[in-house]
Design a protein around this motif. Structure first.
Motif, short mmCIF file in Angstrom:
data_model
loop_
_atom_site.label_atom_id
_atom_site.label_comp_id
_atom_site.label_asym_id
_atom_site.label_seq_id
_atom_site.Cartn_x
_atom_site.Cartn_y
_atom_site.Cartn_z
N GLU A 175 0.89 -1.17 0.00
CA GLU A 175 -0.11 0.17 -0.01
C GLU A 175 0.76 1.13 -0.07
N ARG A 184 -6.66 4.59 -0.82
CA ARG A 184 -7.29 4.61 -1.97
C ARG A 184 -7.57 5.96 -2.47
N TRP A 188 -3.30 6.37 -9.88
CA TRP A 188 -2.33 5.75 -10.87
C TRP A 188 -2.74 6.29 -12.18
N ASN A 197 -5.19 0.20 -10.34
CA ASN A 197 -4.16 -0.17 -9.75
C ASN A 197 -3.38 -1.45 -10.51
N ASN A 199 -1.28 -3.98 -9.63
CA ASN A 199 -0.53 -5.02 -8.84
C ASN A 199 -1.35 -6.01 -8.75
N SER A 202 -4.38 -7.73 -5.45
CA SER A 202 -4.83 -6.31 -4.87
C SER A 202 -6.41 -6.46 -4.33
N SER A 207 -4.90 0.57 -3.80
CA SER A 207 -3.68 1.07 -4.65
C SER A 207 -2.62 0.15 -4.50
#
Length: 789
Positions: A175, A184, A188, A197, A199, A202, A207
């Protein structure tokens, strides 16, 4: 251990094959442009300082330069062009396996006389976006590779900056908490357009995630903003991560392969043909643990293996004054676990669950840039993106029967069109205007057993729909003198679902009152939407049916004030001090005066509350950075942040937010050693020390919980408790072997090298009827082998 042994054997073999290599060299090339108008600077020169004989390159009609036969190692470049400020780029790493390709922007000088050369070294870490004056920093690809336990992830690199923390969500959740705000609130952007996001693993609306989808094989330097963002950035409350992808090599085909704990990865780039300046770049990665599992090895012992794969690409087609880019990234990830079927092994309530989670993301687009004339360019983009988050859990009973306990799936899609027009009137004035139109789609399902509804399974959300957002912005940069710069602008955000609109003025200034010192200031109003499914939360009615109380929820707003003082103590040593204050309002809270719920404490998922935009919050603090740039084969960075983050819910009391750690400090540094007969090879040792305030949590009423059969929180003390201070030591060691046609790099990262037991939080376990403690990640080694050729 077999995989580690294999990697070491491969490295030793590759090193043995190249032990007699001498006089290794490589090419440095790139493009030199006017920083603001993006015009090529024909005739600009690039000098490799300290080279003998002197190595020099000159920009052609496209702004391209090329310097061949540069010895491998670290080099400092000086870039000059008449009427423009000189730029010095220190300690660039040149390996034998890949050419070094740079994109360099020069700022026009006010002294435009042929007889005068004005010098002004561009500060290391300066944001790529020239509209930024304060609380902005560029994160380089090399930093992401070099810093201990950053794992080539720009998000983990950002967590070493002052005012940024990543410990509240767990070591592996990645995070990004900026100055006490919820993660939050982070925006991005990829290739200049808002993106989901990026990642793996997640949560919906979050995020962060355990593993980045972004690979350093495809990344260029990226900008990170912590306050008072330029006006082109909208739908952001706490920070902005503006990620750029690099273009592939348009003259020579190159490859990279790596294998390690995080995955097996392969990249290829090169020109489409010898005559074209067009290029491609493709990178693919697959989870190492999933690969071993596919080979029949149960590496976790319970059959559950985190699986992920991702693909990134960029196609760059320049034709005269036109440039067309097709790009995309995508990732698939899933994880599962099974309950122990022997009930005598159930030590905690959550030992009784079978669950599976998944997280997928994809985004891509087409960008067209047209240089209209020597002062203006136009950029248009069409993008599509989507993300899906799923979770399903079954509770296993004594007879091994399974009962559905949690069933959630959130699918978000977005189609976006954007337009940007940039006009440089002269050395004093630059204007930028743009617009973004987005169509947002969603398909959401959320249901689980709720203690608030007698332990029954309740479907809180099951909706499909779409809506729109419209954004427009204008910015003006005014360089009054070479020492004094002003930026101003305004951003408009309108949410089509309920018509809520935010008009956000921004203002920034920078004054270099001496050759080595400057002060900057910024103020800006910012707003942020909730993820679409929040507006369609369904709550059961007593007489049957559901209500949708959040459809008209307003936009959360934040007013940022920030000051900055910079002192270039010497050429490679900088001190930066930034005090700031942020006032948040129209924050989503529960209207129930007995509830302490506020969206500022949420990191991901879907709240099951009726919400109103009446909450408030405030963050204030001081960030300090002392940074010694990478020169003389070593670097260090010391950062410290003291801050306070509070919110006000419906009861009117000011409380700590979940992310109010109060302090965070980082100390990182590293030393590089030249080794080998020709000093062609490098050994690098790096460390990071992290010390931060402990995670906050709401205490549990133990007796009431035992009577109720589930956790009963002391709401009047929401987020009042704080765990012990967080401490972590990360180490990284790497060895680079430059061979005639390839570079071999082996590295070992140790996250939490001292195996410190950092507390994540405390919770009530309804099976043991005791308070239990969750701990963050213990020592984790990351071994990796990489070859570039």
């Amino acid at each position: 251990m077999r995989l580690i042994s294999l990697l070491i054997m491969v490295l030793l073999l590759s090193a043995g094959l190249s032990v007699h290599a001498q006089g290794l060299s490589q090419t440095i090339r790139g493009r030199i442009l006017d920083r603001e108008s993006q015009q090529p600077l024909i005739g600009a020169t690039v000098v490799v300082l300290g080279s003998s004989p002197l190595l020099v390159g000159t920009a052609d009609v496209n702004g391209d330069f090329k310097i061949g036969q540069v010895p491998v190692g670290r080099h400092t470049l000086k870039i000059s062009f008449m009427g423009y400020e000189e730029q010095v780029i220190p300690e660039l790493l040149l390996g034998s396996g890949k050419e070094l390709v740079l994109n360099i922007g020069l700022g026009e000088s006010f002294t435009n006389l042929k007889e005068v050369t004005v010098t002004g070294e561009r500060e290391k870490g300066t944001a790529r976006n020239d509209m930024a004056t304060v609380s902005a920093r560029s994160i380089s690809v090399e930093e992401s590779k070099r810093y201990a336990a950053s794992l080539s992830d720009p998000a983990r690199t950002a967590q070493t900056l002052a005012g940024v923390s990543g410990t509240s969500g767990g070591d592996l959740n990645n995070e990004i908490v900026v100055r006490g705000n919820s993660p939050r609130g982070l925006l991005w952007r990829i290739e200049g357009v808002e993106a989901p996001n990026p990642n793996h693993f997640s949560d919906a609306g979050a995020s962060g995630g355990a593993v980045s989808v972004l690979s350093t094989n495809v990344l260029a330097n990226s900008d990170f903003f912590t306050a008072a963002f330029p006006a082109e950035y909208g739908n952001a409350l706490s920070g902005v991560f503006d990620v750029r992808l690099r273009a592939g090599n348009n003259e020579k085909r190159e490859y990279a392969f790596q294998a390690g704990v995080l995955g097996v990865e392969f990249a290829v780039e090169g020109p489409f043909n010898a005559r074209s300046r067009a290029s491609y770049l493709v990178n693919y990665r697959y989870s190492s643990l999933a690969l071993l599992n596919n080979l029949g090895l149960d590496v976790t012992g319970n059959g559950g293996v985190p699986k992920y794969q991702d693909l990134s690409f960029k196609v760059n087609v320049p034709v005269g004054r036109h440039n067309l880019v097709l790009w995309g990234i995508g990732g698939l990830s899933s994880n599962s676990s099974r309950a122990d079927r022997d009930s005598s092994q159930w030590k905690r309530y959550y030992d009784r669950f079978d669950d599976v989670s998944s997280s997928d993301v994809a985004t891509g687009g087409l960008t067209y840039t047209h240089v209209l004339n020597e002062r203006a360019y136009l950029e248009t983009a069409l993008t599509a993106s989507g993300d899906r988050h799923g979770y399903k859990a079954y509770v296993v009973g004594e007879g091994y029967n399974r009962e559905l306990d949690d069933d959630q799936q959130f699918v978000n899609t977005a189609l976006r069109g954007s337009l940007l027009y940039n006009y440089k009137l002269n050395a004093h004035h630059t204007l930028r205007v743009g617009a973004i139109v987005s169509r947002l789609g969603f398909d959401a399902r959320s249901g689980f057993r709720s203690d608030d509804y007698g332990g029954q399974f309740v479907q809180f959300l099951q909706r499909t729909g779409s809506t729109t957002t419209t954004q427009a912005y204008g910015q003006w940069k005014y360089r009054a003198t070479e020492q004094l710069t002003f930026t101003s602008g305004v951003h408009l955000l309108r949410f089509g679902l309920n018509g809520n609109t935010a008009l956000e003025p921004r203002l920034g200034a920078r004054w270099a009152f001496s050759p080595k010192q400057s002060v900057s200031a910024g103020v800006g109003l910012h707003s942020r939407l909730e993820v679409p499914f929040v507006y369609f939360t369904q709550l059961p009615q007593a007489g049957g049916g559901y209500t949708e109380p959040n459809r008209n929820l307003g936009l959360a707003r934040a007013l940022h004030y920030v000051l900055s003082y910079d002192n270039q103590l010497r050429q490679d040593l900088r001190l930066r001090v930034e005090p700031y204050y942020q006032y948040l309002y129209h924050v989503a809270i529960s209207p129930d005066r007995a509830s302490t719920f506020a969206a500022l404490n949420y990191s991901g998922g879907a709240p099951t509350e009726a919400l109103v935009a009446r909450g408030r919050g405030q963050n204030y603090g001081l960030d300090v950075t002392l940074e010694k740039f990478f020169t003389g084969q070593y670097y260090f960075q010391l950062t410290g942040s003291l801050y306070d983050s509070r919110y006000q819910a419906a009861d009117g009391r000011w409380r700590n937010t979940r992310y109010n750690g109060n302090y965070v400090a980082n100390a990182l540094g590293g030393r590089e050693f030249k080794v080998g007969r020709q000093q062609n090879n490098l050994v690098s040792l790096n460390l990071r020390l992290l010390w931060a305030g402990g995670n906050r949590y709401t205490p549990v009423d133990l007796e009431a919980s035992r009577q109720a059969g589930y956790a009963v929180l002391l709401e009047d003390r929401a987020w009042a408790e704080q765990g012990p201070s967080y401490f972590r030591l990360d180490l990284r060691a790497s060895y680079r072997k430059n061979a005639p046609r390839a570079s071999h790099i082996i590295s070992l990262d140790l996250q939490n090298a001292t195996n410190n037991q950092n507390i994540y939080g405390r919770f009530y376990d309804r099976y043991s009827q005791q308070l239990e403690t969750n701990y963050q990640t213990s020592l984790v080694p990351f071994l990796n082998y990489r070859v570039e050729f």
